[in-house]
Design a protein around this motif. Sequence first.
Motif, mmCIF file in Angstrom:
data_model
loop_
_atom_site.group_PDB
_atom_site.id
_atom_site.type_symbol
_atom_site.label_atom_id
_atom_site.label_comp_id
_atom_site.label_asym_id
_atom_site.label_seq_id
_atom_site.Cartn_x
_atom_site.Cartn_y
_atom_site.Cartn_z
ATOM 1 N N LYS A 103 12.155 -0.255 9.748
ATOM 2 C CA LYS A 103 11.419 0.933 9.307
ATOM 3 C C LYS A 103 10.471 0.556 8.188
ATOM 4 C CE LYS A 103 11.954 5.785 8.146
ATOM 5 N NZ LYS A 103 10.906 6.148 9.087
ATOM 6 N N PHE A 104 9.228 1.011 8.312
ATOM 7 C CA PHE A 104 8.206 0.725 7.314
ATOM 8 C C PHE A 104 7.770 2.010 6.621
ATOM 9 C CE2 PHE A 104 8.059 -2.744 10.281
ATOM 10 C CZ PHE A 104 7.793 -3.852 9.495
ATOM 11 N N PRO A 105 7.357 1.906 5.367
ATOM 12 C CA PRO A 105 6.857 3.098 4.657
ATOM 13 C C PRO A 105 5.598 3.643 5.319
ATOM 14 C CG PRO A 105 7.252 1.253 3.140
ATOM 15 C CD PRO A 105 7.344 0.707 4.526
ATOM 16 N N ASP A 106 5.355 4.929 5.143
ATOM 17 C CA ASP A 106 4.103 5.508 5.622
ATOM 18 C C ASP A 106 2.939 4.923 4.821
ATOM 19 O OD1 ASP A 106 5.410 7.115 7.457
ATOM 20 O OD2 ASP A 106 5.670 8.758 6.016
ATOM 21 N N ILE A 107 1.839 4.653 5.521
ATOM 22 C CA ILE A 107 0.662 4.062 4.888
ATOM 23 C C ILE A 107 -0.454 5.106 4.852
ATOM 24 C CG2 ILE A 107 -1.001 2.174 4.950
ATOM 25 C CD1 ILE A 107 1.905 1.290 4.521
ATOM 26 N N ASP A 108 -1.102 5.222 3.704
ATOM 27 C CA ASP A 108 -2.197 6.173 3.555
ATOM 28 C C ASP A 108 -3.308 5.876 4.561
ATOM 29 O OD1 ASP A 108 -4.867 7.194 2.260
ATOM 30 O OD2 ASP A 108 -3.252 8.229 1.178
ATOM 31 N N ALA A 109 -3.851 6.924 5.165
ATOM 32 C CA ALA A 109 -4.881 6.753 6.196
ATOM 33 C C ALA A 109 -6.114 6.034 5.669
ATOM 34 C CB ALA A 109 -5.274 8.116 6.767
ATOM 35 N N SER A 110 -6.396 6.172 4.379
ATOM 36 C CA SER A 110 -7.578 5.525 3.809
ATOM 37 C C SER A 110 -7.466 4.000 3.875
ATOM 38 C CB SER A 110 -7.800 5.972 2.365
ATOM 39 O OG SER A 110 -6.716 5.572 1.539
ATOM 40 N N VAL A 111 -6.229 3.491 3.763
ATOM 41 C CA VAL A 111 -6.005 2.053 3.868
ATOM 42 C C VAL A 111 -6.341 1.583 5.285
ATOM 43 C CG1 VAL A 111 -4.274 0.220 3.763
ATOM 44 C CG2 VAL A 111 -4.239 2.056 2.076
ATOM 45 N N ARG A 112 -5.882 2.333 6.258
ATOM 46 C CA ARG A 112 -6.154 1.987 7.661
ATOM 47 C C ARG A 112 -7.656 2.028 7.952
ATOM 48 N NH1 ARG A 112 -2.773 5.360 9.753
ATOM 49 N NH2 ARG A 112 -1.084 3.829 9.685
ATOM 50 N N ARG A 140 -1.974 -5.540 16.306
ATOM 51 C CA ARG A 140 -0.817 -6.041 15.569
ATOM 52 C C ARG A 140 -1.230 -6.555 14.190
ATOM 53 N NH1 ARG A 140 3.135 -8.229 18.629
ATOM 54 N NH2 ARG A 140 4.346 -8.333 16.697
ATOM 55 N N MET A 141 -2.321 -7.308 14.135
ATOM 56 C CA MET A 141 -2.765 -7.890 12.874
ATOM 57 C C MET A 141 -3.188 -6.810 11.878
ATOM 58 S SD MET A 141 -2.339 -11.148 12.945
ATOM 59 C CE MET A 141 -3.442 -11.799 11.686
ATOM 60 N N LYS A 142 -3.854 -5.767 12.372
ATOM 61 C CA LYS A 142 -4.218 -4.658 11.483
ATOM 62 C C LYS A 142 -2.968 -4.035 10.871
ATOM 63 C CE LYS A 142 -8.443 -3.234 13.923
ATOM 64 N NZ LYS A 142 -9.054 -2.166 14.760
ATOM 65 N N ARG A 143 -1.933 -3.887 11.690
ATOM 66 C CA ARG A 143 -0.693 -3.293 11.203
ATOM 67 C C ARG A 143 -0.068 -4.138 10.103
ATOM 68 N NH1 ARG A 143 2.049 0.853 9.461
ATOM 69 N NH2 ARG A 143 4.274 0.802 9.961
ATOM 70 N N PHE A 144 -0.023 -5.451 10.302
ATOM 71 C CA PHE A 144 0.550 -6.333 9.279
ATOM 72 C C PHE A 144 -0.207 -6.199 7.965
ATOM 73 C CE2 PHE A 144 1.444 -9.391 13.049
ATOM 74 C CZ PHE A 144 2.523 -8.608 13.435
ATOM 75 N N VAL A 145 -1.548 -6.213 8.064
ATOM 76 C CA VAL A 145 -2.379 -6.182 6.858
ATOM 77 C C VAL A 145 -2.283 -4.829 6.156
ATOM 78 C CG1 VAL A 145 -4.764 -6.306 6.017
ATOM 79 C CG2 VAL A 145 -3.941 -7.988 7.675
ATOM 80 N N GLU A 146 -2.251 -3.745 6.928
ATOM 81 C CA GLU A 146 -2.189 -2.436 6.286
ATOM 82 C C GLU A 146 -0.870 -2.221 5.557
ATOM 83 O OE1 GLU A 146 -0.660 0.932 9.442
ATOM 84 O OE2 GLU A 146 -2.776 0.395 9.538
ATOM 85 N N VAL A 147 0.215 -2.785 6.081
ATOM 86 C CA VAL A 147 1.491 -2.696 5.377
ATOM 87 C C VAL A 147 1.420 -3.470 4.063
ATOM 88 C CG1 VAL A 147 3.926 -3.367 5.438
ATOM 89 C CG2 VAL A 147 2.893 -2.255 7.419
ATOM 90 N N CYS A 148 0.819 -4.654 4.107
ATOM 91 C CA CYS A 148 0.672 -5.446 2.870
ATOM 92 C C CYS A 148 -0.156 -4.687 1.829
ATOM 93 C CB CYS A 148 0.010 -6.784 3.182
ATOM 94 S SG CYS A 148 0.984 -7.914 4.198
ATOM 95 N N PHE A 149 -1.306 -4.161 2.247
ATOM 96 C CA PHE A 149 -2.165 -3.429 1.323
ATOM 97 C C PHE A 149 -1.521 -2.117 0.858
ATOM 98 C CE2 PHE A 149 -6.229 -5.571 2.950
ATOM 99 C CZ PHE A 149 -6.372 -6.308 1.784
ATOM 100 N N GLY A 150 -0.951 -1.387 1.822
ATOM 101 C CA GLY A 150 -0.442 -0.052 1.521
ATOM 102 C C GLY A 150 0.810 -0.026 0.661
ATOM 103 N N THR A 151 1.586 -1.118 0.694
ATOM 104 C CA THR A 151 2.834 -1.158 -0.080
ATOM 105 C C THR A 151 2.784 -2.120 -1.257
ATOM 106 O OG1 THR A 151 3.809 -2.937 1.254
ATOM 107 C CG2 THR A 151 4.132 -0.672 2.029
#
Length: 307
Positions: free
Chosen positions: A114-123, A166-177
């Motif tokens: 389970k991953f935290p919710d990421i702000d849409a602006s990060v995506r 997949r790569m976008k998801r990895f990066v957005e988790v890094c940035f968002g958290t």
Amino acid sequence: MNNYLITIIGPTAIGKTALSIKLAQHFNCEIISCDSRQFFKEMKIGTAVPNEEELAAAKHHFIQNKSIFENYSVGDFEVDALQKLDELFKTNNVQIMVGGSGLYVDAVLKGFDKFPDIDASVRDEINSKYDELGIEYLQSTLKDLDSDYYQKLETENPQTLVNPQRMKRFVEVCFGTGKPYSTFLGKRSVKRDFIPIIIGLQADREIMYDRINQRVDIMMKEGLLEEVKALYPYRNLNALQTVGYRQIFDYLDEKTTLDFAVEQIKMNTRRFAKRQITWFKRTENTNWFDYKTKPKVIISTIDNKMD
């Protein structure tokens, strides 16, 4: 009564389909396919979809059930496969899952973290950067923010490094958290209402490579070139970033000869098989068998596990 999910794993061209059909006939049950490219109905020859005789020999699910134009993630598959298993277990407490896509096998057997919710602006920012700079931006960013996970992908699943979603998801988790993506892995413990019995097929490397080479030759005779030609206008779709398709796209772009493209398919498929072996060798409680083992021997092992 316990439910049992017999799960057949192993590298490509090792004989998983043939064994799954024998077991399905013995246990009078159905087959869940978890080959992530056999989902797509436009990709038949290049993904070694079971032939009509094999499909008629046992009921299969998740074979050519999606289009390359649909977004279908491993998370979507986890939900769909579990729902189908709930349905199938109502009539038979033994079912079969088969496929060489390790991530998809793990999704059904173990679930996802389970991953935290990421702000849409990060995506939105990541999408914008990707549109401007391409996949290299995502690769370099992940390498900077989570070098351990980047190296793991490079070693075990390099195809993921060219998968934009997949790569976008990895990066957005890094940035968002503000934390590496890998720090969220392995935290979730899920409970399944079935007991997995995992059967692995293996062979000496030279035998495995020979089987792969023969399979590619058969694909070419069955019309792989014509299949890829028909898909050429859609070559940038994620589903088509697949061994067997990318190499022939290069031929159609006049970057290589056809003979060279076929040799590249064989070489890259052999590399893929090595990565599959690395992944599956980590799978706990796997009962490994030589690919020539008689089904009755494997059935005996399964029966003992269910006693």
